[in-house]
Design a protein around this motif. Structure first.
Motif, PDB file in Angstrom:
ATOM      1  N   UNK A  87       0.835  -1.215   0.000  1.00 39.64           N
ATOM      2  CA  UNK A  87       0.000   0.000   0.000  1.00 39.64           C
ATOM      3  C   UNK A  87       0.865   1.259   0.000  1.00 39.64           C
ATOM      4  N   UNK A  88       1.939   1.231   0.780  1.00 39.47           N
ATOM      5  CA  UNK A  88       2.828   2.393   0.818  1.00 39.47           C
ATOM      6  C   UNK A  88       3.473   2.606  -0.547  1.00 39.47           C
ATOM      7  N   UNK A  89       3.980   1.536  -1.155  1.00 35.24           N
ATOM      8  CA  UNK A  89       4.646   1.651  -2.456  1.00 35.24           C
ATOM      9  C   UNK A  89       3.685   2.042  -3.574  1.00 35.24           C
ATOM     10  N   UNK A  90       2.405   1.672  -3.429  1.00 30.71           N
ATOM     11  CA  UNK A  90       1.412   1.988  -4.458  1.00 30.71           C
ATOM     12  C   UNK A  90       0.925   3.430  -4.387  1.00 30.71           C
ATOM     13  N   UNK A  93       3.209   9.050  -3.459  1.00 28.70           N
ATOM     14  CA  UNK A  93       4.445   9.483  -2.800  1.00 28.70           C
ATOM     15  C   UNK A  93       4.719   8.525  -1.637  1.00 28.70           C
ATOM     16  N   UNK A  94       5.416   7.407  -1.907  1.00 27.81           N
ATOM     17  CA  UNK A  94       5.655   6.410  -0.873  1.00 27.81           C
ATOM     18  C   UNK A  94       6.349   6.957   0.375  1.00 27.81           C
ATOM     19  N   UNK A  95       7.270   7.875   0.196  1.00 30.47           N
ATOM     20  CA  UNK A  95       7.973   8.439   1.342  1.00 30.47           C
ATOM     21  C   UNK A  95       6.995   9.191   2.253  1.00 30.47           C
ATOM     22  N   UNK A  96       6.087   9.967   1.655  1.00 28.86           N
ATOM     23  CA  UNK A  96       5.093  10.692   2.439  1.00 28.86           C
ATOM     24  C   UNK A  96       4.075   9.733   3.060  1.00 28.86           C
ATOM     25  N   UNK A  97       3.729   8.689   2.331  1.00 28.91           N
ATOM     26  CA  UNK A  97       2.778   7.700   2.863  1.00 28.91           C
ATOM     27  C   UNK A  97       3.336   7.058   4.123  1.00 28.91           C
TER      28      UNK A  97
END
Length: 144
Positions: A87-90, A93-97
């Motif tokens: 979910x974070x990678x999808x 903005x994965x860093x912000x997620x």
């Protein structure tokens, strides 16, 4: 609903006769903090199914407590799993997620699967013998 609720119902339906025969048993279901415990944005269907697991757990606990059968459920919060990582990678903005997930954690970190497993071990043991019908929250304080 089939995966999160019906599967647990069918498992209990399968094993309850043996538990009744031996006059003992211990059922541990998997729910979530994202349920009747805490509303989560964009998690309506998931949260509804996990709230149903809490209701199912309490119903089984009250129906079978006097027959020596306990039933509790574990309600994790944000746990470091492949699903969370996906979910974070999808996200755009994965860093912000990741920062957003961490910001909602009162303890400042995401829980581990091992920490959740320790709760299951406790619930499976005789040390929790006086416990039934409970939703056991393990969420680093997120639901406070």
């Amino acid at each position: 609903m089939n995966v999160n609720v019906r599967s647990m119902y069918l498992m209990m339906k399968t094993f309850l006769p043996k538990m009744l025969e031996q006059k003992s048993g211990n059922i541990i279901n998997m729910s979530s903090v994202a349920s009747s415990i805490k509303g989560i944005v964009n998690r309506c269907v998931y949260s509804t199914s996990k709230a149903a697991v809490i209701g199912l757990t309490k119903s089984i606990a009250v129906d079978f407590a006097e027959k020596g059968i306990r039933c509790n459920c574990v309600c994790p919060g944000t746990i470091d799993t492949p699903s969370l990582r996906d979910r974070i990678q999808a996200s755009p903005d994965p860093e912000q997620a990741l920062k957003d997930f961490l910001a909602r954690q009162k303890m400042g970190r995401i829980g581990t699967a091992e920490e959740v497993a320790h709760l299951f071990v406790y619930l499976a043991s005789d040390e929790s013998a006086y416990m039934t019908g409970r939703e056991c929250i393990i969420d680093g304080g997120w639901s406070m």
